[in-house]
Motif scaffolding. Sequence first.
Motif, PDB file in Angstrom:
ATOM      1  N   MET A   1      20.199 -88.860   5.260  1.00 43.04           N
ATOM      2  CA  MET A   1      19.045 -88.930   4.381  1.00 43.04           C
ATOM      3  C   MET A   1      19.479 -88.527   2.968  1.00 43.04           C
ATOM      4  SD  MET A   1      15.319 -87.159   4.581  1.00 43.04           S
ATOM      5  CE  MET A   1      15.610 -85.467   4.170  1.00 43.04           C
ATOM      6  N   ALA A   2      19.303 -89.426   2.024  1.00 39.12           N
ATOM      7  CA  ALA A   2      19.673 -89.163   0.632  1.00 39.12           C
ATOM      8  C   ALA A   2      18.499 -88.557  -0.126  1.00 39.12           C
ATOM      9  CB  ALA A   2      20.112 -90.456  -0.038  1.00 39.12           C
ATOM     10  N   ARG A   3      18.853 -87.761  -1.123  1.00 38.05           N
ATOM     11  CA  ARG A   3      17.864 -87.223  -2.054  1.00 38.05           C
ATOM     12  C   ARG A   3      17.879 -88.154  -3.266  1.00 38.05           C
ATOM     13  NH1 ARG A   3      20.607 -81.745  -2.881  1.00 38.05           N
ATOM     14  NH2 ARG A   3      22.286 -83.246  -2.828  1.00 38.05           N
ATOM     15  N   ILE A   4      16.768 -88.853  -3.452  1.00 37.02           N
ATOM     16  CA  ILE A   4      16.682 -89.900  -4.468  1.00 37.02           C
ATOM     17  C   ILE A   4      15.602 -89.532  -5.468  1.00 37.02           C
ATOM     18  CG2 ILE A   4      16.190 -92.343  -4.878  1.00 37.02           C
ATOM     19  CD1 ILE A   4      17.102 -92.829  -1.933  1.00 37.02           C
ATOM     20  N   ARG A   5      15.937 -89.676  -6.739  1.00 30.90           N
ATOM     21  CA  ARG A   5      14.954 -89.481  -7.801  1.00 30.90           C
ATOM     22  C   ARG A   5      14.788 -90.804  -8.522  1.00 30.90           C
ATOM     23  NH1 ARG A   5      16.353 -84.569 -10.057  1.00 30.90           N
ATOM     24  NH2 ARG A   5      15.083 -83.765  -8.394  1.00 30.90           N
ATOM     25  N   ILE A   6      13.534 -91.220  -8.679  1.00 31.64           N
ATOM     26  CA  ILE A   6      13.215 -92.437  -9.425  1.00 31.64           C
ATOM     27  C   ILE A   6      12.618 -92.014 -10.757  1.00 31.64           C
ATOM     28  CG2 ILE A   6      11.918 -94.597  -9.488  1.00 31.64           C
ATOM     29  CD1 ILE A   6      11.788 -94.453  -6.388  1.00 31.64           C
ATOM     30  N   ILE A   7      13.305 -92.367 -11.835  1.00 33.37           N
ATOM     31  CA  ILE A   7      12.831 -92.082 -13.182  1.00 33.37           C
ATOM     32  C   ILE A   7      12.111 -93.323 -13.688  1.00 33.37           C
ATOM     33  CG2 ILE A   7      13.507 -91.451 -15.526  1.00 33.37           C
ATOM     34  CD1 ILE A   7      14.181 -89.273 -13.516  1.00 33.37           C
ATOM     35  N   VAL A   8      10.896 -93.158 -14.177  1.00 33.29           N
ATOM     36  CA  VAL A   8      10.057 -94.291 -14.561  1.00 33.29           C
ATOM     37  C   VAL A   8       9.891 -94.360 -16.070  1.00 33.29           C
ATOM     38  CG1 VAL A   8       7.776 -95.345 -14.337  1.00 33.29           C
ATOM     39  CG2 VAL A   8       8.775 -94.139 -12.399  1.00 33.29           C
ATOM     40  N   GLY A   9      10.096 -95.554 -16.601  1.00 30.84           N
ATOM     41  CA  GLY A   9       9.792 -95.857 -17.990  1.00 30.84           C
ATOM     42  C   GLY A   9       8.785 -96.986 -17.988  1.00 30.84           C
ATOM     43  N   THR A  10       7.540 -96.676 -18.310  1.00 30.41           N
ATOM     44  CA  THR A  10       6.495 -97.681 -18.188  1.00 30.41           C
ATOM     45  C   THR A  10       5.693 -97.814 -19.479  1.00 30.41           C
ATOM     46  OG1 THR A  10       4.767 -98.498 -16.691  1.00 30.41           O
ATOM     47  CG2 THR A  10       4.719 -96.145 -17.243  1.00 30.41           C
ATOM     48  N   VAL A  11       5.138 -98.976 -19.658  1.00 30.30           N
ATOM     49  CA  VAL A  11       4.269 -99.239 -20.797  1.00 30.30           C
ATOM     50  C   VAL A  11       2.851 -99.492 -20.297  1.00 30.30           C
ATOM     51  CG1 VAL A  11       3.831-100.736 -22.786  1.00 30.30           C
ATOM     52  CG2 VAL A  11       6.177-100.190 -22.138  1.00 30.30           C
ATOM     53  N   TYR A  12       2.706-100.476 -19.413  1.00 32.40           N
ATOM     54  CA  TYR A  12       1.383-100.846 -18.894  1.00 32.40           C
ATOM     55  C   TYR A  12       1.193-100.486 -17.427  1.00 32.40           C
ATOM     56  CZ  TYR A  12       1.170-103.453 -23.223  1.00 32.40           C
ATOM     57  OH  TYR A  12       1.184-103.797 -24.542  1.00 32.40           O
ATOM     58  N   GLY A  13       2.137 -99.782 -16.828  1.00 35.24           N
ATOM     59  CA  GLY A  13       1.987 -99.328 -15.458  1.00 35.24           C
ATOM     60  C   GLY A  13       2.744-100.120 -14.417  1.00 35.24           C
ATOM     61  N   THR A  14       3.333-101.243 -14.791  1.00 37.69           N
ATOM     62  CA  THR A  14       4.045-102.055 -13.807  1.00 37.69           C
ATOM     63  C   THR A  14       5.261-101.328 -13.253  1.00 37.69           C
ATOM     64  OG1 THR A  14       3.287-104.071 -14.901  1.00 37.69           O
ATOM     65  CG2 THR A  14       5.147-104.285 -13.386  1.00 37.69           C
ATOM     66  N   ALA A  15       6.041-100.705 -14.103  1.00 37.19           N
ATOM     67  CA  ALA A  15       7.223 -99.979 -13.630  1.00 37.19           C
ATOM     68  C   ALA A  15       6.814 -98.829 -12.717  1.00 37.19           C
ATOM     69  CB  ALA A  15       8.061 -99.466 -14.799  1.00 37.19           C
ATOM     70  N   GLN A  16       5.709 -98.180 -13.011  1.00 35.85           N
ATOM     71  CA  GLN A  16       5.205 -97.100 -12.149  1.00 35.85           C
ATOM     72  C   GLN A  16       4.851 -97.661 -10.773  1.00 35.85           C
ATOM     73  OE1 GLN A  16       4.847 -93.735 -12.799  1.00 35.85           O
ATOM     74  NE2 GLN A  16       4.175 -93.449 -10.698  1.00 35.85           N
ATOM     75  N   PHE A  17       4.183 -98.800 -10.749  1.00 34.07           N
ATOM     76  CA  PHE A  17       3.822 -99.427  -9.474  1.00 34.07           C
ATOM     77  C   PHE A  17       5.072 -99.802  -8.679  1.00 34.07           C
ATOM     78  CE2 PHE A  17       2.991-103.276  -6.968  1.00 34.07           C
ATOM     79  CZ  PHE A  17       2.060-102.763  -6.077  1.00 34.07           C
ATOM     80  N   VAL A  18       6.058-100.375  -9.342  1.00 32.84           N
ATOM     81  CA  VAL A  18       7.305-100.741  -8.671  1.00 32.84           C
ATOM     82  C   VAL A  18       7.980 -99.483  -8.113  1.00 32.84           C
ATOM     83  CG1 VAL A  18       9.621-101.703  -8.979  1.00 32.84           C
ATOM     84  CG2 VAL A  18       7.643-102.876  -9.976  1.00 32.84           C
ATOM     85  N   ALA A  19       7.995 -98.411  -8.884  1.00 31.36           N
ATOM     86  CA  ALA A  19       8.603 -97.147  -8.419  1.00 31.36           C
ATOM     87  C   ALA A  19       7.889 -96.631  -7.175  1.00 31.36           C
ATOM     88  CB  ALA A  19       8.563 -96.104  -9.534  1.00 31.36           C
ATOM     89  N   GLU A  20       6.580 -96.721  -7.155  1.00 28.86           N
ATOM     90  CA  GLU A  20       5.823 -96.273  -5.981  1.00 28.86           C
ATOM     91  C   GLU A  20       6.136 -97.129  -4.763  1.00 28.86           C
ATOM     92  OE1 GLU A  20       1.834 -96.298  -7.492  1.00 28.86           O
ATOM     93  OE2 GLU A  20       2.188 -94.496  -8.704  1.00 28.86           O
ATOM     94  N   GLU A  21       6.298 -98.421  -4.954  1.00 29.00           N
ATOM     95  CA  GLU A  21       6.667 -99.314  -3.852  1.00 29.00           C
ATOM     96  C   GLU A  21       8.078 -98.989  -3.355  1.00 29.00           C
ATOM     97  OE1 GLU A  21       4.733-101.869  -2.288  1.00 29.00           O
ATOM     98  OE2 GLU A  21       3.194-100.685  -3.315  1.00 29.00           O
ATOM     99  N   LEU A  22       8.973 -98.679  -4.274  1.00 30.96           N
ATOM    100  CA  LEU A  22      10.325 -98.278  -3.887  1.00 30.96           C
ATOM    101  C   LEU A  22      10.293 -97.000  -3.060  1.00 30.96           C
ATOM    102  CD1 LEU A  22      12.280 -98.992  -7.183  1.00 30.96           C
ATOM    103  CD2 LEU A  22      12.427-100.289  -5.043  1.00 30.96           C
ATOM    104  N   ARG A  23       9.526 -96.026  -3.528  1.00 32.94           N
ATOM    105  CA  ARG A  23       9.404 -94.761  -2.784  1.00 32.94           C
ATOM    106  C   ARG A  23       8.927 -95.018  -1.358  1.00 32.94           C
ATOM    107  NH1 ARG A  23       4.747 -91.692  -4.932  1.00 32.94           N
ATOM    108  NH2 ARG A  23       3.762 -93.337  -3.749  1.00 32.94           N
ATOM    109  N   ASP A  24       7.904 -95.835  -1.221  1.00 31.94           N
ATOM    110  CA  ASP A  24       7.359 -96.122   0.108  1.00 31.94           C
ATOM    111  C   ASP A  24       8.379 -96.852   0.987  1.00 31.94           C
ATOM    112  OD1 ASP A  24       5.048 -94.929  -0.832  1.00 31.94           O
ATOM    113  OD2 ASP A  24       3.957 -96.820  -1.089  1.00 31.94           O
TER     114      ASP A  24
END
Length: 147
Positions: A1-24
């Motif tokens: 099990m890896a410890r993963i950090r996703i750093i988000v750079g978003t303007v309109y929220g799309t990158a945040q949504f993609v990061a959440e999908e990646l986390r899941d």
Amino acid sequence: MARIRIIVGTVYGTAQFVAEELRDALDGHHVQIVEQARGETLVSDIDILIVCTATTGTGDLPDTMQALYQDLQSTPRALTELEFAVVALGDSSYLDSYCGAGETMQACLMDLGAKPLAPEPLRIDAALTMTPEEEAVPWVTQLVQGK
């Protein structure tokens, strides 16, 4: 099990949504999403960093990535133990600046000695897809498989 950090750079929220999908999708790993990251947040207690960023302006980093980038530039540190991948969101109709923020972060991390899990960022074109997570999830899960 890896410890993963996703750093988000978003303007309109799309990158945040993609990061959440990646986390899941990275079920079985310890995954944390961080917005407004600072340099010290970047490398503490993680195995893999995933940068998920939109591009703004003329290839610029979003405001949510500016402080992190400035920290990395002003206080360089050796990141030789860090593995990373970059998911770059952009619009190819802006040819000169397409996915510029992702390219900037890839170059910055490589300059500091971090090890890319892929030789290039994953570039996702908003002009071609309305569902960037459908490209990002399989790419990232394949990269971290076995970690």
